[in-house]
Design a protein around this motif. Structure first.
Motif, mmCIF file in Angstrom:
data_model
loop_
_atom_site.group_PDB
_atom_site.id
_atom_site.type_symbol
_atom_site.label_atom_id
_atom_site.label_comp_id
_atom_site.label_asym_id
_atom_site.label_seq_id
_atom_site.Cartn_x
_atom_site.Cartn_y
_atom_site.Cartn_z
ATOM 1 N N GLY A 168 2.619 -3.754 -1.769
ATOM 2 C CA GLY A 168 2.429 -2.309 -1.753
ATOM 3 C C GLY A 168 1.195 -1.923 -2.545
ATOM 4 N N VAL A 169 0.563 -0.825 -2.119
ATOM 5 C CA VAL A 169 -0.648 -0.392 -2.820
ATOM 6 C C VAL A 169 -0.573 1.049 -3.316
ATOM 7 C CG1 VAL A 169 -2.197 -2.039 -1.718
ATOM 8 C CG2 VAL A 169 -1.802 0.153 -0.637
ATOM 9 N N LEU A 170 0.234 1.894 -2.697
ATOM 10 C CA LEU A 170 0.355 3.285 -3.127
ATOM 11 C C LEU A 170 1.772 3.523 -3.645
ATOM 12 C CD1 LEU A 170 -1.443 5.136 -0.200
ATOM 13 C CD2 LEU A 170 -2.339 4.679 -2.469
ATOM 14 N N TYR A 171 1.958 3.459 -4.951
ATOM 15 C CA TYR A 171 3.285 3.600 -5.543
ATOM 16 C C TYR A 171 3.593 5.047 -5.878
ATOM 17 C CZ TYR A 171 3.506 -1.431 -5.951
ATOM 18 O OH TYR A 171 3.529 -2.769 -5.664
ATOM 19 N N LEU A 172 4.838 5.429 -5.597
ATOM 20 C CA LEU A 172 5.336 6.748 -5.993
ATOM 21 C C LEU A 172 6.133 6.560 -7.279
ATOM 22 C CD1 LEU A 172 6.645 8.097 -2.574
ATOM 23 C CD2 LEU A 172 4.573 8.756 -3.773
ATOM 24 N N ALA A 173 5.676 7.176 -8.331
ATOM 25 C CA ALA A 173 6.339 7.002 -9.630
ATOM 26 C C ALA A 173 7.747 7.575 -9.621
ATOM 27 C CB ALA A 173 5.502 7.653 -10.720
ATOM 28 N N SER A 174 7.966 8.631 -8.857
ATOM 29 C CA SER A 174 9.286 9.284 -8.866
ATOM 30 C C SER A 174 10.371 8.414 -8.248
ATOM 31 C CB SER A 174 9.203 10.620 -8.128
ATOM 32 O OG SER A 174 8.817 10.395 -6.778
ATOM 33 N N SER A 175 10.043 7.633 -7.229
ATOM 34 C CA SER A 175 11.071 6.815 -6.573
ATOM 35 C C SER A 175 10.846 5.319 -6.757
ATOM 36 C CB SER A 175 11.107 7.137 -5.082
ATOM 37 O OG SER A 175 9.876 6.794 -4.492
ATOM 38 N N ASP A 176 9.778 4.944 -7.448
ATOM 39 C CA ASP A 176 9.439 3.546 -7.688
ATOM 40 C C ASP A 176 9.359 2.742 -6.379
ATOM 41 O OD1 ASP A 176 8.642 1.525 -9.403
ATOM 42 O OD2 ASP A 176 10.673 0.707 -9.543
ATOM 43 N N THR A 177 8.796 3.380 -5.364
ATOM 44 C CA THR A 177 8.595 2.720 -4.070
ATOM 45 C C THR A 177 7.140 2.859 -3.662
ATOM 46 O OG1 THR A 177 9.139 4.722 -2.833
ATOM 47 C CG2 THR A 177 10.952 3.172 -3.270
ATOM 48 N N SER A 178 6.791 2.166 -2.616
ATOM 49 C CA SER A 178 5.425 2.207 -2.118
ATOM 50 C C SER A 178 5.410 2.827 -0.731
ATOM 51 C CB SER A 178 4.846 0.788 -2.067
ATOM 52 O OG SER A 178 3.533 0.825 -1.632
ATOM 53 N N GLN A 179 4.384 3.608 -0.438
ATOM 54 C CA GLN A 179 4.252 4.231 0.878
ATOM 55 C C GLN A 179 3.358 3.419 1.808
ATOM 56 O OE1 GLN A 179 2.788 8.163 -0.002
ATOM 57 N NE2 GLN A 179 4.812 9.018 0.423
ATOM 58 N N ALA A 180 2.514 2.582 1.261
ATOM 59 C CA ALA A 180 1.588 1.797 2.078
ATOM 60 C C ALA A 180 1.369 0.438 1.421
ATOM 61 C CB ALA A 180 0.256 2.537 2.226
ATOM 62 N N GLY A 181 0.864 -0.468 2.225
ATOM 63 C CA GLY A 181 0.619 -1.798 1.699
ATOM 64 C C GLY A 181 -0.457 -2.514 2.485
ATOM 65 N N ARG A 182 -0.673 -3.747 2.103
ATOM 66 C CA ARG A 182 -1.636 -4.588 2.799
ATOM 67 C C ARG A 182 -1.047 -5.970 2.968
ATOM 68 N NH1 ARG A 182 -6.940 -5.557 -0.089
ATOM 69 N NH2 ARG A 182 -6.555 -7.758 -0.011
ATOM 70 N N THR A 183 -1.264 -6.503 4.167
ATOM 71 C CA THR A 183 -0.795 -7.841 4.490
ATOM 72 C C THR A 183 -1.998 -8.750 4.579
ATOM 73 O OG1 THR A 183 1.105 -6.997 5.700
ATOM 74 C CG2 THR A 183 0.412 -9.240 6.210
#
Length: 173
Positions: free
Chosen positions: A92-107
């Motif tokens: 993951g590359v774009l982390y959301l601090a509020s939910s501790d998840t990522s919206q986008a990534g790179r493979t």
């Protein structure tokens, strides 16, 4: 300096450039990588690829077989063998601090290969290539896994093209 001297100097430089440029360009040998006259197409169609141990490795292998054989499949009696290993990683590359998840990534798919003569086992080329595919992570878990798989497939196709070009270049020598 007089303007006549500068004018003559410019004229002489122009004549020298007119003669030197065509001579320099005549020594260039630019030809298409898959030109029939080089025999690369025939050599490529006689390349076999090692079995893959991962899904991504199989995707890279399938693409290489298609590129090398021009859609005809693997050769019955290969003149060259390629040992191929491929790995994939997604982060993951774009982390959301509020939910501790990522919206986008790179493979990133990395393929390492060794091209050898089938007759004597002499190594002709060895190398490693990587390709990156970007991916959006949906909130639904199945959709996220499918998006990652699709990004691995895209990167595998791209890395297979790069490895195929390396193999073609090695066989054209």
């Amino acid at each position: 300096m007089s303007s006549d001297f500068i004018s003559n100097l410019a004229r002489t430089a122009g004549v020298v450039a007119l003669v030197a440029v065509p001579l320099a360009l005549s020594s260039c040998q630019v030809r298409p990588l898959y030109a029939e006259s080089t025999g690369v197409t025939a050599k490529l169609s006689s390349v076999s690829f090692s079995p893959a141990s991962t899904r991504v490795g199989q995707e890279v292998r399938n693409q290489l077989i298609f590129v090398a054989g021009r859609g005809a499949g693997e050769p019955a009696k290969p003149e060259y063998n390629v040992t191929l290993t491929a790995t994939a990683s997604t982060a993951g590359v774009l982390y959301l601090a509020s939910s501790d998840t990522s919206q986008a990534g790179r493979t990133v798919v990395t393929a390492s290969f060794v091209l050898k003569n089938a007759s004597d086992g002499k190594v002709l080329k060895a190398g490693s290539r990587s390709a990156v595919a970007l991916v959006d992570f949906p909130t639904q878990e199945f959709a996220k896994q499918r998006a990652i798989r699709d990004s691995e497939d895209r990167a595998a196709r791209e890395v297979a093209q790069l490895v195929g070009a390396d193999i073609s270049a090695a066989l054209s020598r």
